[in-house]
Enzyme design. Structure first.
Site, short mmCIF file in Angstrom:
data_model
loop_
_atom_site.label_atom_id
_atom_site.label_comp_id
_atom_site.label_asym_id
_atom_site.label_seq_id
_atom_site.Cartn_x
_atom_site.Cartn_y
_atom_site.Cartn_z
N GLU A 12 -26.35 -96.49 -13.20
CA GLU A 12 -25.08 -96.14 -13.85
C GLU A 12 -23.97 -95.80 -12.85
OE1 GLU A 12 -24.90 -96.61 -17.08
OE2 GLU A 12 -27.04 -97.08 -17.12
N VAL A 13 -23.90 -96.56 -11.78
CA VAL A 13 -22.83 -96.34 -10.80
C VAL A 13 -21.76 -97.44 -10.85
CG1 VAL A 13 -24.25 -94.99 -9.21
CG2 VAL A 13 -24.14 -97.49 -8.95
N LYS A 15 -22.59 -100.94 -10.98
CA LYS A 15 -23.05 -102.10 -10.21
C LYS A 15 -22.74 -103.43 -10.89
CE LYS A 15 -27.55 -102.42 -9.71
NZ LYS A 15 -27.58 -101.16 -10.48
N LYS A 37 -30.06 -112.22 -11.36
CA LYS A 37 -30.61 -110.92 -11.74
C LYS A 37 -32.12 -111.03 -11.67
CE LYS A 37 -30.23 -106.69 -13.51
NZ LYS A 37 -29.43 -105.60 -12.92
N PRO A 200 -11.70 -99.52 -11.25
CA PRO A 200 -11.26 -98.48 -12.19
C PRO A 200 -12.32 -98.15 -13.23
CG PRO A 200 -9.60 -100.23 -11.99
CD PRO A 200 -10.84 -100.71 -11.29
#
Length: 238
Positions: A12-13, A15, A37, A200
């Site tokens: 949850e950064v 990516k 992925k 953002p």
């Protein structure tokens, strides 16, 4: 740079959205892009995964998943619990190399952080990057706690002899707090690598056309963008 590995300092950064921004700027620069992925977790067979989200935001990219597991766990754990075959680092490297024959840029988006295990033998995204001799981009959070996580990731990249391209802040808040603003100067110091962008907060919810139009302004020249670290840091300095 034909293959770029994108990892995070944790979950949850930002990516996936950062991967989409890198893809969008590369497409705008006239490059063909594939997104790999290796292991998608927490998504069922007919649901959209991270690679699908990158394509929705960025545009005409080739996408490939190697494995999908239903529970939102580390890939090795999710594979074991689902009685499915795990992904191995050599499979990731082979798939990326194949994509690279037909694309100018292949983006490999990991699951969670650098050392999240793909299999029960301890194979990781770092192992795939080593096999490919590919540079690694680290996506970090903006606020309190990010310096420790980023320095640990950077140290592990160097210990393994991997090429550390730089750091992108995956979600820069509209109203940044003191820690976030101070981290603009401190992140490249603890990372020992440049700050290459700030995406953002909420960019993943932008209409795709707006996302693509804005992506280059969030990323540095190294990533085909126009973002300037010195200007951004000076503007956000406490």
């Amino acid at each position: 740079m034909t293959v770029l590995v994108i990892t995070g300092t944790g979950t949850e950064v930002g990516k996936t959205v950062t991967t989409a921004a890198v893809a969008a700027t590369a497409l705008a620069a006239g490059r063909s892009v594939a997104v790999l992925k290796p292991a998608q977790t927490g998504v069922r067979p007919h649901e959209r995964g991270d690679a699908d989200e990158v394509a929705r935001l960025a545009g005409a990219v080739t996408t490939l998943e190697l494995a999908r597991y239903p529970e939102p766990l580390a890939p090795a754990t999710a594979a074991r619990r689902a009685s499915l075959a795990p992904v191995r680092p050599h499979e990731v490297a082979e798939a990326a190399a194949k994509l690279a024959t037909d694309h100018d840029l292949v983006l490999i988006e990991g699951a969670g952080g650098l050392l999240v295990r793909f299999d029960d033998e301890g194979g990781t995204l770092a192992d795939a990057a080593r096999l490919l001799e590919a540079p690694v981009l680290v996506v970090a959070s903006a606020g309190l706690g990010t310096l420790n996580a980023t320095e640990l990731t950077a140290g592990e990249l160097r210990r393994r002899g991997l090429d550390f391209t730089g750091v992108v802040i995956g979600s820069w808040p509209d109203d940044a707090d003191l820690a976030s603003r101070c981290n603009l100067a401190d992140l490249p110091v603890v990372a020992g690598a440049p700050l290459l962008g700030a995406v953002p907060a909420g960019a993943g919810s932008y209409p795709p056309a707006d996302f693509r139009a804005g992506a280059s302004s969030w990323l540095a020249v190294r990533l085909d963008g126009t973002w300037d670290a010195h200007r951004f840091t000076a503007a956000g300095a406490p």
